[in-house]
Design an enzyme around this catalytic site. Structure first.
Site, PDB file in Angstrom:
ATOM      1  N   ARG A  55      29.308  69.742   6.063  1.00  0.00           N
ATOM      2  CA  ARG A  55      29.679  69.860   4.661  1.00  0.00           C
ATOM      3  C   ARG A  55      28.927  71.055   4.087  1.00  0.00           C
ATOM      4  NH1 ARG A  55      28.815  64.395   5.712  1.00  0.00           N
ATOM      5  NH2 ARG A  55      30.641  63.053   5.353  1.00  0.00           N
ATOM      6  N   LYS A  82      25.999  63.419   2.508  1.00  0.00           N
ATOM      7  CA  LYS A  82      26.821  62.688   1.548  1.00  0.00           C
ATOM      8  C   LYS A  82      26.867  61.212   1.875  1.00  0.00           C
ATOM      9  CE  LYS A  82      31.561  62.556  -0.257  1.00  0.00           C
ATOM     10  NZ  LYS A  82      32.898  63.174  -0.184  1.00  0.00           N
ATOM     11  N   HIS A 164      35.063  73.403   2.902  1.00  0.00           N
ATOM     12  CA  HIS A 164      35.530  72.206   3.603  1.00  0.00           C
ATOM     13  C   HIS A 164      36.539  72.553   4.698  1.00  0.00           C
ATOM     14  CE1 HIS A 164      35.873  67.858   3.921  1.00  0.00           C
ATOM     15  NE2 HIS A 164      37.177  67.996   4.047  1.00  0.00           N
ATOM     16  N   ARG A 167      35.011  72.211   8.182  1.00  0.00           N
ATOM     17  CA  ARG A 167      34.909  70.809   8.626  1.00  0.00           C
ATOM     18  C   ARG A 167      36.284  70.262   9.017  1.00  0.00           C
ATOM     19  NH1 ARG A 167      31.601  66.334   8.183  1.00  0.00           N
ATOM     20  NH2 ARG A 167      32.491  64.418   7.352  1.00  0.00           N
ATOM     21  N   HIS A 190      31.411  60.976  10.218  1.00  0.00           N
ATOM     22  CA  HIS A 190      32.243  60.056   9.436  1.00  0.00           C
ATOM     23  C   HIS A 190      31.815  58.607   9.668  1.00  0.00           C
ATOM     24  CE1 HIS A 190      35.219  63.336   8.757  1.00  0.00           C
ATOM     25  NE2 HIS A 190      35.408  62.663   7.662  1.00  0.00           N
ATOM     26  N   TYR A 199      42.613  63.464   8.407  1.00  0.00           N
ATOM     27  CA  TYR A 199      42.720  64.729   9.139  1.00  0.00           C
ATOM     28  C   TYR A 199      43.689  64.592  10.305  1.00  0.00           C
ATOM     29  CZ  TYR A 199      38.339  65.667   6.650  1.00  0.00           C
ATOM     30  OH  TYR A 199      37.387  65.832   5.682  1.00  0.00           O
TER      31      TYR A 199
END
Length: 214
Positions: A55, A82, A164, A167, A190, A199
């Site tokens: 990120r 995050k 982003h 990523r 994740h 994605y």
């Protein structure tokens, strides 16, 4: 409730960053061939940002002490992210490139550290016009503008590009290459499979498409 009703009636398109796939990354690197400090830093931050599925906030916050070079590549420690606000350490293992050393994130990171002389504090720093390296890290907005500039120079439409995109591009590229989901999520970090699957759905739209009849 009113806004929800409006979105149901008129629909709402979610804004998503366009993924930068591996060919895009190679194009950016090939168009950043200079030997200036900024060129060397830019190649390093792009390749590492992609290979580590970082990120933006994670990437620009990296410090010298977060890296450990090993024979297989480099271990990158995230102090906070995050999905990890408690500060539990997360480690990303970035391997040495096996197919093409020109695009090796480990090699370019090592080169940047050697040439910059950075041995403490932020790794990806601002570089002044006189080619002097500052003490402060790149800002989030600074990296955003830098990435769009590098994409434009490489002939990539930068309208929907954001940090982003690195990523998203890594996850998409890994999926299309048949990489294991668990291994991919070890890099991307994740926690929830539902988020990760967004994605995959985007990447899967044209794979074995039912409308591929002509």
């Amino acid at each position: 409730a009113v806004l929800g009703g409006i979105s149901r009636t008129h629909g709402r398109k979610q804004k998503r960053a366009k993924p930068l796939l591996i060919d895009d990354i190679k194009s950016i690197i090939n168009h950043t061939k200079g030997s200036r400090l900024a060129d060397i830093r830019n190649r390093s931050i792009i390749l590492l940002g992609f290979a580590g599925a970082f990120r933006r906030s994670e990437l620009i916050a990296l410090k010298y002490s977060d890296f450990e070079f090993v024979p297989e590549g480099v271990l990158v420690t995230l102090r906070k992210s995050k999905t990890n606000q408690q500060g539990n350490q997360e480690i990303k293992a970035i391997p040495n490139a096996k197919l093409d050393k020109r695009f090796c994130p480990v090699r370019h990171l090592s080169m940047w550290l050697d040439i910059s002389g950075i041995s403490d504090g932020p790794v990806f720093r601002r570089i002044r016009r006189n080619q002097k390296i500052g003490q402060e890290a790149l800002s989030g907005d600074g990296f955003y503008k830098l990435l769009k500039k590098l994409c434009t120079e490489a002939g990539i439409d930068s309208e929907k590009i954001s940090p982003h995109s690195l990523r998203a591009g890594f996850i998409t590229t890994a999926y299309l290459a048949g990489k294991d989901h668990i291994k991919t999520k070890q890099i991307s970090g994740h926690r929830h499979h539902e988020t990760y699957e967004r994605y995959i759905r985007d990447a899967d739209r044209y794979r074995n498409n039912a409308a591929d009849l002509f």
